[in-house]
Design an enzyme around this catalytic site. Structure first.
Site, PDB file in Angstrom:
ATOM      1  N   ASP A 218       6.061 114.527 -24.830  1.00 53.21           N
ATOM      2  CA  ASP A 218       5.820 115.819 -24.190  1.00 53.21           C
ATOM      3  C   ASP A 218       5.771 115.572 -22.684  1.00 53.21           C
ATOM      4  O   ASP A 218       4.766 115.084 -22.168  1.00 53.21           O
ATOM      5  CB  ASP A 218       4.502 116.418 -24.686  1.00 53.21           C
ATOM      6  CG  ASP A 218       4.203 117.769 -24.054  1.00 53.21           C
ATOM      7  OD1 ASP A 218       5.146 118.536 -23.811  1.00 53.21           O
ATOM      8  OD2 ASP A 218       3.012 118.051 -23.809  1.00 53.21           O
TER       9      ASP A 218
ATOM     10  N   GLU B  75      10.693 117.051 -25.611  1.00 52.76           N
ATOM     11  CA  GLU B  75      10.695 118.504 -25.501  1.00 52.76           C
ATOM     12  C   GLU B  75      11.522 118.920 -24.295  1.00 52.76           C
ATOM     13  O   GLU B  75      11.435 118.317 -23.223  1.00 52.76           O
ATOM     14  CB  GLU B  75       9.271 119.032 -25.358  1.00 52.76           C
ATOM     15  CG  GLU B  75       9.191 120.544 -25.421  1.00 52.76           C
ATOM     16  CD  GLU B  75       7.767 121.034 -25.493  1.00 52.76           C
ATOM     17  OE1 GLU B  75       7.346 121.454 -26.578  1.00 52.76           O
ATOM     18  OE2 GLU B  75       7.077 120.982 -24.454  1.00 52.76           O
TER      19      GLU B  75
ATOM     20  N   ASP C 181      -1.808 117.049 -24.885  1.00 52.57           N
ATOM     21  CA  ASP C 181      -0.452 116.568 -24.604  1.00 52.57           C
ATOM     22  C   ASP C 181       0.011 115.585 -25.681  1.00 52.57           C
ATOM     23  O   ASP C 181       1.172 115.596 -26.089  1.00 52.57           O
ATOM     24  CB  ASP C 181      -0.385 115.928 -23.216  1.00 52.57           C
ATOM     25  CG  ASP C 181      -0.741 116.926 -22.119  1.00 52.57           C
ATOM     26  OD1 ASP C 181      -0.044 117.951 -22.021  1.00 52.57           O
ATOM     27  OD2 ASP C 181      -1.724 116.699 -21.392  1.00 52.57           O
TER      28      ASP C 181
END
Length: 183
Positions: free
Chosen positions: A10, A69, A141
């Site tokens: 992420d 992502e 996260d």
């Protein structure tokens, strides 16, 4: 296909979440998760710090594939640009290690893990805990990174054509550099 280790990432400039799972058919097991942190005003130093920390994760855990992502564009252009630079690090580290790198839109990750494309962070955290019971999650996260890895596992590791192009290019460049040939 056998067991494989998936690294979910992420991206973030201040906090870059990472999560590792092992996938063996339909079985998913947690390996590790954490957050790479950077601080300060010097962008180059912050990006280097993220690069070094994430490289240490890849070296320590030997993943087979990575999933990152995709960046969303928001109203703050400067913030989006900085996030994009952190995302570049998130893609470069596994590619440099020779790993195929897949990308997933935030809504696709949420829909896969939660069932709703516009889920909030609490819902993602809750569903990650349900799918990986009993684990300690480093923070939001890291939970998002585990969700990205889970998304990749549920999509069978399907990659868009050419996602591993960067990894192959870096491997070729490293080979030329080792032999003294200039790119």
């Amino acid at each position: 296909m056998g067991s494989r280790r998936v690294l979910g990432i992420d991206p973030g400039l201040g906090n870059l979440g990472w999560g590792l799972i092992d996938v063996d058919g339909p079985r998913i097991t947690h390996v590790a998760n954490g957050t790479c942190k950077s601080s300060g005003k010097d962008l180059a130093v912050r990006l280097l710090s993220l690069f070094d920390q994430l490289s240490a994760v890849v070296t320590a855990h030997s993943p087979d594939v990575a999933a990152v992502e995709q960046t969303f564009v928001n109203k703050d252009g400067a913030g989006t640009l900085k996030l994009g630079q952190a995302r570049g690090v998130a893609m470069l580290v596994p590619a440099r290690a020779g790993l195929p790198v897949s990308e997933y839109a935030p809504n696709a990750v949420k829909k896969t893990v939660v069932g709703v494309g516009h889920a909030d962070k609490r819902q993602v955290l809750h569903m990650v805990r349900l799918q990986l019971p009993g684990i300690e999650i480093d923070g939001p996260d890291a939970a998002d990174a585990l969700a990205i890895a889970i998304c990749h596992a549920h999509h069978g590791g399907a990659q868009a054509p050419g996602n591993d192009t960067l990894a192959r290019a870096i491997a070729r460049a490293d080979g030329r550099a080792a032999s003294g040939v200039r790119a």
